[in-house]
Enzyme design. Structure first.
Site, PDB file in Angstrom:
ATOM      1  CE  LYS A 198      -3.584  -2.506  -0.144  1.00  0.00           C
ATOM      2  NZ  LYS A 198      -4.567  -3.061   0.759  1.00  0.00           N
TER       3      LYS A 198
HETATM    4  C1  LIG Z   1      -5.684  -4.088   1.011  1.00  0.00           C
HETATM    5  C2  LIG Z   1      -7.113  -3.851   1.058  1.00  0.00           C
HETATM    6  C3  LIG Z   1      -7.927  -4.275   2.109  1.00  0.00           C
HETATM    7  C4  LIG Z   1      -7.455  -5.194   3.193  1.00  0.00           C
HETATM    8  O1  LIG Z   1      -6.338  -4.775   3.857  1.00  0.00           O
HETATM    9  P1  LIG Z   1      -5.390  -5.856   4.586  1.00  0.00           P
HETATM   10  O2  LIG Z   1      -4.471  -4.991   5.385  1.00  0.00           O
HETATM   11  O3  LIG Z   1      -4.708  -6.629   3.534  1.00  0.00           O
HETATM   12  O4  LIG Z   1      -6.268  -6.690   5.455  1.00  0.00           O
HETATM   13  C5  LIG Z   1      -9.263  -3.921   2.104  1.00  0.00           C
HETATM   14  N1  LIG Z   1      -9.783  -3.199   1.113  1.00  0.00           N
HETATM   15  C6  LIG Z   1      -9.049  -2.791   0.069  1.00  0.00           C
HETATM   16  C7  LIG Z   1      -9.692  -1.964  -0.999  1.00  0.00           C
HETATM   17  C8  LIG Z   1      -7.701  -3.108  -0.004  1.00  0.00           C
HETATM   18  O5  LIG Z   1      -6.984  -2.713  -1.056  1.00  0.00           O
END
Ligand SMILES: *Cc1c(COP(=O)(O)O)cnc(C)c1O
Length: 374
Positions: A186
């Protein structure tokens, strides 16, 4: 030229001295859970996002799940989510015991369509989750009005959009809660799993704090059944180092996106426009192309790594296809066949973007040539 989709090892090399010092500090102090690093990070994140409080948790999925739980959403409730998103958005609804109801994309956009949200409404709907997909803010105003007029909670899934802004206000601060993910890829990533919830309602924020820590009120009293969903101190310390760079990184992503838009102007690639008042953070640079699979293969043959986010919309995922049989969301389904995420990360050299633009033009020449052959 070899271009990876992402290069996290290179990012660590750039920050190595600071990250190593932060990690050492935690090791030497010997406090690994629920201590000073979390407290400082939560404070800095709240300021950054523009929310009264931030509660760090151990993933973006838990940030959504705990938000739903804290609002009392569960069995017998419906929650509207976009079909075109990462699976976790809908999964969190199911984990809470509620039922996800899928809405389609807005035409020409990857984000949820406010009018499709209306079609997904049932008498049991309690909330709408707005996903700021690929770092581009949802047009929140119509959605806020819809939620207000139907007495629904608006929850933001800001997992891909930290730092993005909507009419000069931070994404994640609009909903009753805003869920963030610090998954390594991210825009702000840990070296493991992590997440956070932005919340400006003090009572809800205290409930979220209890829920993430075994429903604990104080050391010995557990007032409800909660979760073990804390962010560990090591990850908090690492995030604190990276947060100082986030605005610069997001600005670099925006510059690269502009370069892509220039390089792809005379191709068959399409991408959503950015409306007035919206500052995206380009977690991904996603195009649509009528020959997506062939294009992806062509780029791979020329050492350009790309990815498909997302090839299967949520309502067609095996985990949901039975319970949602007969649901048809044509725009989400078409996107799943046409989207391609091109490499974008702060250290990506501008030459790489120009090179990829030229390759896509070459691809289209070759394909058109094929069509014309006798
Ligand atoms: C990455 C992501 C999540 C989940 O996050 P994690 O930290 O992997 O549990 C939820 N929604 C979206 C849109 C994402 O890109």
């Amino acid at each position: 030229m070899i271009v990876p989709q992402l290069d996290l090892a290179q990012e660590y090399q750039q920050l190595r001295a600071e990250i190593d010092a932060a990690v050492q500090r935690v090791f030497l102090k010997g406090a690994f859970i629920d201590s000073a690093e979390n407290a400082v990070l939560e404070h800095e994140l709240a300021e950054y996002i523009g929310a009264a409080e931030v509660i760090c948790v151990n993933s973006g999925t838990d940030a959504l799940l705990l938000s739903l739980k804290a609002l009392g959403i569960g069995a017998g409730d419906d929650v509207i989510v976009p079909a075109f998103t990462f699976f976790a958005t809908a999964e969190a609804v199911s984990l809470a015991g509620a039922r996800p109801c899928f809405a389609d994309c807005a035409p020409g956009q990857y984000n949820i369509d406010a009018s499709s949200v209306g079609q997904a409404l049932t008498p049991r709907t309690r909330a709408v989750i707005a996903v700021h997909l690929f770092g581009q803010p949802v047009d929140l105003k119509p959605l806020q009005e819809f939620c207000a007029s139907h007495n629904l909670w608006l929850i933001e899934d800001a997992a891909q959009a930290i730092g993005a802004r909507y009419h000069d206000q931070g994404i994640g601060s609009f909903g009753i809660t805003g869920a963030f993910s610090f998954y390594p890829t991210k825009n702000l990533g840990t070296y493991g799993d992590g997440g956070a919830i932005a919340c400006s309602d003090p009572e809800l924020a205290s409930r979220l704090r209890r829920l993430r820590n075994h429903g604990r009120q104080d050391r010995y009293q557990h007032t409800e059944i909660g979760f073990n969903s804390r962010l560990d101190e090591l990850q908090a310390a690492i995030l604190k180092v990276k947060l100082a760079y986030l605005d610069d990184w997001n600005a670099q992503r925006r510059q690269l996106a502009t370069l892509y838009q220039q390089a792809l102007q005379n191709t068959e690639c399409n991408w959503p426009t950015v409306p007035e008042g919206i500052v995206p953070v380009h977690h991904q640079f996603v195009i649509t192309h009528p020959q997506r699979d062939a294009l992806q293969l062509f780029l791979a043959e020329h050492n350009i790594s790309t990815a498909v986010f997302y090839p299967i919309p949520c309502h067609l995922q095996p985990a949901f296809s039975e319970s949602h049989a007969g649901v048809s969301l044509p725009l989400a389904e078409r996107l799943a066949d046409q989207v391609l995420a091109l490499p974008i990360y702060p250290a990506l050299p501008p030459e790489a973007v120009r090179h990829i633009g030229e390759l896509i033009q070459d691809f289209e020449h070759v394909e058109h040539g094929k069509g014309k052959s006798p």
